[in-house]
Design a protein around this motif. Sequence first.
Motif, PDB file in Angstrom:
ATOM      1  N   THR A 222      23.072   5.846  16.892  1.00  0.00           N
ATOM      2  CA  THR A 222      22.858   5.617  15.457  1.00  0.00           C
ATOM      3  C   THR A 222      23.809   6.519  14.687  1.00  0.00           C
ATOM      4  O   THR A 222      23.921   7.699  14.998  1.00  0.00           O
ATOM      5  CB  THR A 222      21.395   5.922  15.078  1.00  0.00           C
ATOM      6  N   THR A 223      24.471   5.966  13.687  1.00  0.00           N
ATOM      7  CA  THR A 223      25.485   6.713  12.934  1.00  0.00           C
ATOM      8  C   THR A 223      24.879   7.818  12.090  1.00  0.00           C
ATOM      9  O   THR A 223      25.383   8.935  12.024  1.00  0.00           O
ATOM     10  CB  THR A 223      26.246   5.757  11.999  1.00  0.00           C
ATOM     11  N   LEU A 224      23.755   7.473  11.418  1.00  0.00           N
ATOM     12  CA  LEU A 224      23.238   8.314  10.336  1.00  0.00           C
ATOM     13  C   LEU A 224      22.138   9.275  10.775  1.00  0.00           C
ATOM     14  O   LEU A 224      21.607   9.173  11.878  1.00  0.00           O
ATOM     15  CB  LEU A 224      22.696   7.392   9.225  1.00  0.00           C
ATOM     16  N   LEU A 225      21.821  10.192   9.850  1.00  0.00           N
ATOM     17  CA  LEU A 225      20.631  11.049   9.959  1.00  0.00           C
ATOM     18  C   LEU A 225      19.578  10.367   9.093  1.00  0.00           C
ATOM     19  O   LEU A 225      19.768  10.271   7.852  1.00  0.00           O
ATOM     20  CB  LEU A 225      20.947  12.454   9.447  1.00  0.00           C
ATOM     21  N   LEU A 226      18.528   9.831   9.712  1.00  0.00           N
ATOM     22  CA  LEU A 226      17.507   9.053   8.998  1.00  0.00           C
ATOM     23  C   LEU A 226      16.204   9.832   8.990  1.00  0.00           C
ATOM     24  O   LEU A 226      15.614  10.070  10.051  1.00  0.00           O
ATOM     25  CB  LEU A 226      17.329   7.686   9.674  1.00  0.00           C
ATOM     26  N   LEU A 227      15.778  10.270   7.787  1.00  0.00           N
ATOM     27  CA  LEU A 227      14.604  11.133   7.657  1.00  0.00           C
ATOM     28  C   LEU A 227      13.657  10.586   6.590  1.00  0.00           C
ATOM     29  O   LEU A 227      14.021   9.693   5.818  1.00  0.00           O
ATOM     30  CB  LEU A 227      15.063  12.561   7.316  1.00  0.00           C
ATOM     31  N   PRO A 228      12.436  11.134   6.502  1.00  0.00           N
ATOM     32  CA  PRO A 228      11.453  10.629   5.526  1.00  0.00           C
ATOM     33  C   PRO A 228      11.933  10.757   4.084  1.00  0.00           C
ATOM     34  O   PRO A 228      12.725  11.658   3.759  1.00  0.00           O
ATOM     35  CB  PRO A 228      10.232  11.531   5.760  1.00  0.00           C
ATOM     36  N   ASP A 229      11.426   9.885   3.212  1.00  0.00           N
ATOM     37  CA  ASP A 229      11.873   9.839   1.813  1.00  0.00           C
ATOM     38  C   ASP A 229      11.739  11.191   1.107  1.00  0.00           C
ATOM     39  O   ASP A 229      12.606  11.577   0.325  1.00  0.00           O
ATOM     40  CB  ASP A 229      11.071   8.783   1.041  1.00  0.00           C
ATOM     41  N   ASN A 230      10.650  11.942   1.407  1.00  0.00           N
ATOM     42  CA  ASN A 230      10.459  13.206   0.666  1.00  0.00           C
ATOM     43  C   ASN A 230      11.598  14.182   0.959  1.00  0.00           C
ATOM     44  O   ASN A 230      12.042  14.931   0.081  1.00  0.00           O
ATOM     45  CB  ASN A 230       9.099  13.829   0.999  1.00  0.00           C
ATOM     46  N   ILE A 231      12.111  14.135   2.199  1.00  0.00           N
ATOM     47  CA  ILE A 231      13.212  15.043   2.562  1.00  0.00           C
ATOM     48  C   ILE A 231      14.529  14.544   1.952  1.00  0.00           C
ATOM     49  O   ILE A 231      15.329  15.318   1.415  1.00  0.00           O
ATOM     50  CB  ILE A 231      13.332  15.165   4.089  1.00  0.00           C
ATOM     51  N   VAL A 232      14.713  13.219   2.000  1.00  0.00           N
ATOM     52  CA  VAL A 232      15.928  12.626   1.424  1.00  0.00           C
ATOM     53  C   VAL A 232      15.995  12.938  -0.063  1.00  0.00           C
ATOM     54  O   VAL A 232      17.043  13.363  -0.584  1.00  0.00           O
ATOM     55  CB  VAL A 232      15.952  11.109   1.692  1.00  0.00           C
ATOM     56  N   ASP A 233      14.868  12.813  -0.749  1.00  0.00           N
ATOM     57  CA  ASP A 233      14.829  13.102  -2.188  1.00  0.00           C
ATOM     58  C   ASP A 233      15.105  14.589  -2.449  1.00  0.00           C
ATOM     59  O   ASP A 233      15.891  14.940  -3.337  1.00  0.00           O
ATOM     60  CB  ASP A 233      13.469  12.723  -2.781  1.00  0.00           C
ATOM     61  N   ALA A 234      14.478  15.455  -1.656  1.00  0.00           N
ATOM     62  CA  ALA A 234      14.681  16.902  -1.848  1.00  0.00           C
ATOM     63  C   ALA A 234      16.166  17.250  -1.691  1.00  0.00           C
ATOM     64  O   ALA A 234      16.696  18.111  -2.409  1.00  0.00           O
ATOM     65  CB  ALA A 234      13.857  17.685  -0.827  1.00  0.00           C
ATOM     66  N   TYR A 235      16.843  16.547  -0.792  1.00  0.00           N
ATOM     67  CA  TYR A 235      18.272  16.812  -0.584  1.00  0.00           C
ATOM     68  C   TYR A 235      19.106  16.317  -1.777  1.00  0.00           C
ATOM     69  O   TYR A 235      19.855  17.080  -2.397  1.00  0.00           O
ATOM     70  CB  TYR A 235      18.759  16.162   0.712  1.00  0.00           C
TER      71      TYR A 235
END
Length: 329
Positions: A222-235
């Motif tokens: 898999t190309t990407l780093l796929l994490l939960p929405d709360n972490i993606v938003d915090a970033y």
Amino acid sequence: QTGSANTNPSDSADDEYITSVSIGTPAQVLPLDFDTGSSDLWVFSSETPKSSASGHVTYSPSKSSTAKKLSGSTWSIEYGDKSSSSGDVYTDIVTIGGFSVKTQAVESATKVSTQFVQDTVISGLVGLGFDVGNQVSPRPQKTWFSNAASSLAEPLFTADLRHQETGSYNFGFIDTSLAKGTIGYTPADGSEGYWGFTATGYSVGGAKLNRNSITGIADTGTTLLLLPDNIVDAYYNNVESAEYDDSQEGVVFDCSEDLPSFSFGVGGQTITISGDLLNLTPIEEGSSTCFGGLQSSADIGINIFGDVALKAALVVFDLGNERLGWAQK
Ligand SMILES: O=C(CCCl)NNC1=[NH+]CCN1
């Protein structure tokens, strides 16, 4: 015994990593995508419809004196990105990085989805997940690594994926000189076929790691780093121009922005992914809008530490001890 194979990014976005694999007698060399997120070795072949195989290097079992049809066996697989393939099965000699497995199940594609048809830089995948994930029916087959493990100096392999440069997959030994930091180990859960593990916390920028654990898989396919929405938003709250782009199906931002790093804790170590590694690529050639390497895992239902995360580390896939080792690079 050991093996060592170079691996190269397929394009300027490090979309996937290509490793040369030799199959049959005389050797037929195919560019394959090593995938710790699956457990089947399959190839474009003489049995793949010509229209689908156009532009791909193919394997012809009829031209290999050591190929044998595994009669009655078939396979069918669908990946996390909804790509798929299916076909029948041969066994043949498969050599990777100088190490040969004499009787390896080589799954020949009689059908491939459009993503694979269009991806002419690879001729198939080498699954490096756990055997329980193999999709051959009626008798599941072992992965190349599983077949090799008992003959390797140590039942482990390492992945050293790099941004826009040659990296390596080493089998049976750990070249610690590839890492800057200490290798931290954590238990691996192979029950679903993946290399599952739990990160103990994360942080954005140079902040202190929090204690919010993240359970996911180490997935070279898999190309990407796929994490939960709360972490993606915090970033992305730290990226002024970041916005969700429906057509791109992901977060994009001005290529000129300096991105914060992202760190996660694992095995007592901290792995920090630089902001540069988190800016994957312009959304189109020459565009000043860039696509993020960190995206949401909500649609896939599992957190995936893909190539964007793996590029920051030397990763040890230790089957013998059912553990994963991570060291900062
Ligand atoms: O399928 C997955 C994700 C498993 Cl949750 N990884 N491997 C892969 N191979 C081709 C596309 N993706």
